[in-house]
Design a protein around this motif. Structure first.
Motif, PDB file in Angstrom:
ATOM      1  N   HIS A   1      -7.146 -12.148 -22.020  1.00 18.51           N
ATOM      2  CA  HIS A   1      -7.209 -13.177 -20.976  1.00 18.51           C
ATOM      3  C   HIS A   1      -6.533 -12.690 -19.701  1.00 18.51           C
ATOM      4  O   HIS A   1      -5.593 -11.892 -19.761  1.00 18.51           O
ATOM      5  CB  HIS A   1      -6.461 -14.448 -21.418  1.00 18.51           C
ATOM      6  CG  HIS A   1      -6.962 -15.041 -22.676  1.00 18.51           C
ATOM      7  ND1 HIS A   1      -8.183 -15.643 -22.787  1.00 18.51           N
ATOM      8  CD2 HIS A   1      -6.390 -15.125 -23.905  1.00 18.51           C
ATOM      9  CE1 HIS A   1      -8.357 -16.075 -24.017  1.00 18.51           C
ATOM     10  NE2 HIS A   1      -7.278 -15.766 -24.728  1.00 18.51           N
ATOM     11  N   ALA A   2      -6.995 -13.236 -18.580  1.00 20.51           N
ATOM     12  CA  ALA A   2      -6.261 -13.049 -17.326  1.00 20.51           C
ATOM     13  C   ALA A   2      -5.014 -13.912 -17.435  1.00 20.51           C
ATOM     14  O   ALA A   2      -5.085 -15.090 -17.794  1.00 20.51           O
ATOM     15  CB  ALA A   2      -7.104 -13.478 -16.136  1.00 20.51           C
ATOM     16  N   VAL A   3      -3.852 -13.329 -17.154  1.00 17.63           N
ATOM     17  CA  VAL A   3      -2.591 -14.065 -17.241  1.00 17.63           C
ATOM     18  C   VAL A   3      -1.892 -14.151 -15.888  1.00 17.63           C
ATOM     19  O   VAL A   3      -0.922 -14.884 -15.729  1.00 17.63           O
ATOM     20  CB  VAL A   3      -1.635 -13.466 -18.301  1.00 17.63           C
ATOM     21  CG1 VAL A   3      -2.278 -13.491 -19.676  1.00 17.63           C
ATOM     22  CG2 VAL A   3      -1.182 -12.062 -17.922  1.00 17.63           C
ATOM     23  N   GLY A   4      -2.377 -13.379 -14.902  1.00 18.18           N
ATOM     24  CA  GLY A   4      -1.742 -13.396 -13.595  1.00 18.18           C
ATOM     25  C   GLY A   4      -2.544 -12.628 -12.574  1.00 18.18           C
ATOM     26  O   GLY A   4      -3.618 -12.094 -12.867  1.00 18.18           O
ATOM     27  N   VAL A   5      -1.989 -12.585 -11.368  1.00 16.72           N
ATOM     28  CA  VAL A   5      -2.630 -11.874 -10.262  1.00 16.72           C
ATOM     29  C   VAL A   5      -1.543 -11.410  -9.296  1.00 16.72           C
ATOM     30  O   VAL A   5      -0.492 -12.052  -9.184  1.00 16.72           O
ATOM     31  CB  VAL A   5      -3.683 -12.768  -9.561  1.00 16.72           C
ATOM     32  CG1 VAL A   5      -3.061 -13.999  -8.939  1.00 16.72           C
ATOM     33  CG2 VAL A   5      -4.508 -12.000  -8.554  1.00 16.72           C
ATOM     34  N   THR A   6      -1.794 -10.293  -8.635  1.00 20.52           N
ATOM     35  CA  THR A   6      -0.818  -9.753  -7.699  1.00 20.52           C
ATOM     36  C   THR A   6      -1.524  -9.119  -6.513  1.00 20.52           C
ATOM     37  O   THR A   6      -2.676  -8.696  -6.614  1.00 20.52           O
ATOM     38  CB  THR A   6       0.108  -8.739  -8.399  1.00 20.52           C
ATOM     39  OG1 THR A   6       1.172  -8.386  -7.525  1.00 20.52           O
ATOM     40  CG2 THR A   6      -0.637  -7.499  -8.836  1.00 20.52           C
ATOM     41  N   LEU A   7      -0.816  -9.061  -5.402  1.00 22.10           N
ATOM     42  CA  LEU A   7      -1.292  -8.431  -4.174  1.00 22.10           C
ATOM     43  C   LEU A   7      -0.195  -7.545  -3.630  1.00 22.10           C
ATOM     44  O   LEU A   7       0.941  -7.980  -3.456  1.00 22.10           O
ATOM     45  CB  LEU A   7      -1.654  -9.496  -3.128  1.00 22.10           C
ATOM     46  CG  LEU A   7      -1.805  -9.049  -1.675  1.00 22.10           C
ATOM     47  CD1 LEU A   7      -2.958  -8.081  -1.496  1.00 22.10           C
ATOM     48  CD2 LEU A   7      -1.979 -10.248  -0.766  1.00 22.10           C
ATOM     49  N   VAL A   8      -0.536  -6.302  -3.374  1.00 23.73           N
ATOM     50  CA  VAL A   8       0.395  -5.361  -2.744  1.00 23.73           C
ATOM     51  C   VAL A   8      -0.331  -4.687  -1.592  1.00 23.73           C
ATOM     52  O   VAL A   8      -1.548  -4.481  -1.655  1.00 23.73           O
ATOM     53  CB  VAL A   8       0.938  -4.333  -3.766  1.00 23.73           C
ATOM     54  CG1 VAL A   8      -0.152  -3.439  -4.287  1.00 23.73           C
ATOM     55  CG2 VAL A   8       2.069  -3.518  -3.192  1.00 23.73           C
ATOM     56  N   ARG A   9       0.398  -4.413  -0.532  1.00 24.53           N
ATOM     57  CA  ARG A   9      -0.200  -3.738   0.625  1.00 24.53           C
ATOM     58  C   ARG A   9       0.788  -2.735   1.185  1.00 24.53           C
ATOM     59  O   ARG A   9       1.984  -2.799   0.900  1.00 24.53           O
ATOM     60  CB  ARG A   9      -0.597  -4.736   1.709  1.00 24.53           C
ATOM     61  CG  ARG A   9       0.599  -5.360   2.405  1.00 24.53           C
ATOM     62  CD  ARG A   9       0.167  -6.337   3.488  1.00 24.53           C
ATOM     63  NE  ARG A   9       1.307  -6.859   4.201  1.00 24.53           N
ATOM     64  CZ  ARG A   9       1.596  -6.595   5.464  1.00 24.53           C
ATOM     65  NH1 ARG A   9       0.820  -5.814   6.182  1.00 24.53           N
ATOM     66  NH2 ARG A   9       2.648  -7.117   6.041  1.00 24.53           N
ATOM     67  N   ASP A  10       0.282  -1.833   1.994  1.00 25.38           N
ATOM     68  CA  ASP A  10       1.140  -0.883   2.696  1.00 25.38           C
ATOM     69  C   ASP A  10       1.694  -1.572   3.940  1.00 25.38           C
ATOM     70  O   ASP A  10       0.994  -2.358   4.586  1.00 25.38           O
ATOM     71  CB  ASP A  10       0.344   0.346   3.128  1.00 25.38           C
ATOM     72  CG  ASP A  10      -0.161   1.179   1.960  1.00 25.38           C
ATOM     73  OD1 ASP A  10       0.148   0.852   0.799  1.00 25.38           O
ATOM     74  OD2 ASP A  10      -0.881   2.155   2.212  1.00 25.38           O
ATOM     75  N   MET A  11       2.935  -1.289   4.249  1.00 35.00           N
ATOM     76  CA  MET A  11       3.550  -1.859   5.449  1.00 35.00           C
ATOM     77  C   MET A  11       4.204  -0.715   6.217  1.00 35.00           C
ATOM     78  O   MET A  11       5.182  -0.124   5.751  1.00 35.00           O
ATOM     79  CB  MET A  11       4.577  -2.921   5.075  1.00 35.00           C
ATOM     80  CG  MET A  11       5.100  -3.680   6.274  1.00 35.00           C
ATOM     81  SD  MET A  11       6.023  -5.162   5.837  1.00 35.00           S
ATOM     82  CE  MET A  11       7.531  -4.439   5.200  1.00 35.00           C
ATOM     83  N   ASP A  12       3.652  -0.399   7.368  1.00 31.28           N
ATOM     84  CA  ASP A  12       4.147   0.722   8.153  1.00 31.28           C
ATOM     85  C   ASP A  12       5.237   0.332   9.140  1.00 31.28           C
ATOM     86  O   ASP A  12       5.893   1.199   9.692  1.00 31.28           O
ATOM     87  CB  ASP A  12       2.994   1.409   8.895  1.00 31.28           C
ATOM     88  CG  ASP A  12       2.083   2.151   7.928  1.00 31.28           C
ATOM     89  OD1 ASP A  12       2.576   2.665   6.915  1.00 31.28           O
ATOM     90  OD2 ASP A  12       0.867   2.192   8.187  1.00 31.28           O
ATOM     91  N   GLU A  13       5.433  -0.982   9.370  1.00 33.17           N
ATOM     92  CA  GLU A  13       6.546  -1.393  10.226  1.00 33.17           C
ATOM     93  C   GLU A  13       7.851  -1.060   9.521  1.00 33.17           C
ATOM     94  O   GLU A  13       7.900  -0.883   8.322  1.00 33.17           O
ATOM     95  CB  GLU A  13       6.540  -2.914  10.488  1.00 33.17           C
ATOM     96  CG  GLU A  13       5.271  -3.513  11.008  1.00 33.17           C
ATOM     97  CD  GLU A  13       4.354  -4.016   9.908  1.00 33.17           C
ATOM     98  OE1 GLU A  13       4.709  -4.967   9.187  1.00 33.17           O
ATOM     99  OE2 GLU A  13       3.276  -3.441   9.772  1.00 33.17           O
ATOM    100  N   GLU A  14       8.909  -1.030  10.288  1.00 35.73           N
ATOM    101  CA  GLU A  14      10.225  -0.692   9.729  1.00 35.73           C
ATOM    102  C   GLU A  14      10.748  -1.859   8.901  1.00 35.73           C
ATOM    103  O   GLU A  14      10.713  -2.996   9.362  1.00 35.73           O
ATOM    104  CB  GLU A  14      11.182  -0.373  10.876  1.00 35.73           C
ATOM    105  CG  GLU A  14      12.436   0.337  10.473  1.00 35.73           C
ATOM    106  CD  GLU A  14      12.183   1.666   9.760  1.00 35.73           C
ATOM    107  OE1 GLU A  14      12.911   1.919   8.797  1.00 35.73           O
ATOM    108  OE2 GLU A  14      11.294   2.425  10.134  1.00 35.73           O
TER     109      GLU A  14
END
Length: 153
Positions: free
Chosen positions: A56-69
């Motif tokens: 089963h799907a139990v969760g979800v996540t989002l990650v991205r690159d962040m180039d700001e300091e």
């Protein structure tokens, strides 16, 4: 066994059907909002993953690159469905995310902003090794800015 899975034609309806407890809803976007953010942040190498227990799907996540300091990975959203909480799935999934990002190794650290009142989430992040940076974003003053630094490889 917990695993990260791509969001596909076959599983997206199950993923967008996930939800957290009523008292957690104001801390996170709903899964449709998480998918939408993934689209909006596509120029920042955004990745949305389903979290699955193999059945089963139990969760979800989002990650991205962040180039700001500070340049880092930004763990924008991370949720485990209310039916699957308190089973260790969040800790396992977070470790998988960190392992994946460590292998990519575009950045040396991962940042997450967590509401001060989200006690269970704070405990999971701190258990894994995230530490409070002390930074307070004026746009979200009720949140802690936590940072995880990858060990030297």
């Amino acid at each position: 066994m917990i695993q990260l899975v791509d969001v596909t034609e076959q599983n997206w309806i199950e993923i967008v059907s996930l939800s957290v407890a009523e008292d957690q809803k104001h801390f996170l976007a709903n899964p449709i909002g998480i998918l939408a953010r993934g689209y909006v942040y596509r120029s920042c190498n955004a990745r949305v993953y389903g979290i699955s227990d193999g059945e089963h799907a139990v969760g979800v996540t989002l990650v991205r690159d962040m180039d700001e300091e500070p340049a880092c990975y930004d763990l924008q959203q991370f949720m485990i469905d209310h039916r699957f909480q308190n089973k260790g799935y969040g800790t396992q999934a977070l470790r998988l995310i960190l392992d994946l990002l460590a292998k990519e190794h575009h950045y040396d650290q991962v940042e997450v902003c967590v509401n001060k009142n989200a006690g269970a989430a704070l405990r999971v992040y701190q258990k894994i090794g995230f530490q409070d940076t002390g930074y307070v974003d004026e746009r979200v003053p009720d949140c802690l800015n936590l940072m995880y630094r990858f060990p030297d490889l």
